[in-house]
Enzyme design. Structure first.
Site, PDB file in Angstrom:
ATOM      1  N   LYS A 151       0.769  -1.167   0.004  1.00 33.53           N
ATOM      2  CA  LYS A 151      -0.034   0.051   0.000  1.00 33.53           C
ATOM      3  C   LYS A 151       0.910   1.206   0.129  1.00 33.53           C
ATOM      4  CE  LYS A 151      -3.626  -2.144   2.713  1.00 33.53           C
ATOM      5  NZ  LYS A 151      -4.631  -2.257   3.858  1.00 33.53           N
TER       6      LYS A 151
ATOM      7  N   CYS B 290      -0.501   0.865   6.172  1.00 34.14           N
ATOM      8  CA  CYS B 290      -0.626  -0.209   7.345  1.00 34.14           C
ATOM      9  C   CYS B 290      -1.566  -1.239   6.946  1.00 34.14           C
ATOM     10  CB  CYS B 290      -1.205   0.576   8.634  1.00 34.14           C
ATOM     11  SG  CYS B 290      -0.286   1.768   9.519  1.00 34.14           S
ATOM     12  N   ASP B 291      -1.499  -2.472   7.603  1.00 34.44           N
ATOM     13  CA  ASP B 291      -2.436  -3.674   7.411  1.00 34.44           C
ATOM     14  C   ASP B 291      -2.374  -4.459   8.416  1.00 34.44           C
ATOM     15  OD1 ASP B 291      -4.095  -4.459   4.778  1.00 34.44           O
ATOM     16  OD2 ASP B 291      -3.638  -6.301   6.225  1.00 34.44           O
ATOM     17  N   SER B 292      -3.428  -4.951   8.909  1.00 34.54           N
ATOM     18  CA  SER B 292      -3.478  -5.829  10.127  1.00 34.54           C
ATOM     19  C   SER B 292      -4.228  -7.331   9.763  1.00 34.54           C
ATOM     20  CB  SER B 292      -4.662  -5.173  10.997  1.00 34.54           C
ATOM     21  OG  SER B 292      -4.129  -3.851  11.504  1.00 34.54           O
TER      22      SER B 292
END
Length: 204
Positions: free
Chosen positions: A52, A74-76
């Protein structure tokens, strides 16, 4: 002066930054997340965050700005019993996950990736992960159906929120609560220092 760009459409991440005095520009990457196939939960979260951030940074390098710009992606991902779980998207999937989550605990992994741009050049890039243990309440079938029926769990990693309707169903956490929301402010602060800036520079 330094500008911050959030490469995420997550309203929770935006609200977290705003509550800390930071008003980022939001640019959604629009990347195809299915191209990342890493099965390790921490590695998957970090790889998606980098995907991203770099996509948005590439857009920005084509139109140089007068001031330095920091792009954060960010990614979770929720790790439960060794498996990785992102957004469920479908009610049936969310219900199945909550049956596995209730009375259990998982690890919420959030990957953070930062790219610094000066005069149209990407001059710095770094990634870091953060992990927080989340303990879930022992929900009844009716509670699961009602919660999934609100639609909230469908578009969030792990099928739950800490800062929304899902808050009462989280009995405890071990680690940074901001990380569970989707962006670890302490981790981001350290990354910004690594890029040669200070956190107060971001205050509106």
């Amino acid at each position: 002066m330094v500008g911050l760009v959030l490469a995420s459409q997550s309203p929770a991440r935006l609200a977290t930054l705003r509550s800390a005095g930071v008003e980022p520009e939001v640019i959604v990457s629009g990347v195809d997340e299915s191209v990342i196939t890493d099965t390790d939960p921490a590695g998957l979260a970090l790889a998606l965050a980098e995907l991203k951030a770099r996509a948005v940074a590439d857009q920005l390098t084509q139109r140089p700005r007068a001031t330095p710009t920091l792009v954060v992606g960010c990614d979770s991902v929720l790790e439960l019993d060794g498996a990785s779980y992102g957004k469920p998207h479908e009610p049936r999937v969310a219900v199945e996950r909550w049956h596995a989550m209730r009375g259990n605990k998982g690890v919420l992994h959030t990957g953070h990736f930062l790219v610094k741009i000066i005069d149209g050049q990407q001059v710095y890039a770094a990634g870091r992960g953060a992990a927080t243990v989340v303990h879930f309440a022992d929900l009844s079938d009716a509670e699961i159906e009602a919660y999934v029926g609100t639609g909230e769990p469908l578009a969030v990693a792990g099928s739950f929120t800490l800062d929304g309707l899902g808050g009462p169903f989280v009995t405890g956490i071990e680690g940074d609560p901001h990380n569970v929301v989707g962006i670890s402010l302490p981790v981001l602060r350290e990354m910004i220092i690594g890029a040669g800036h200070s956190w107060p520079e971001l205050w509106s």
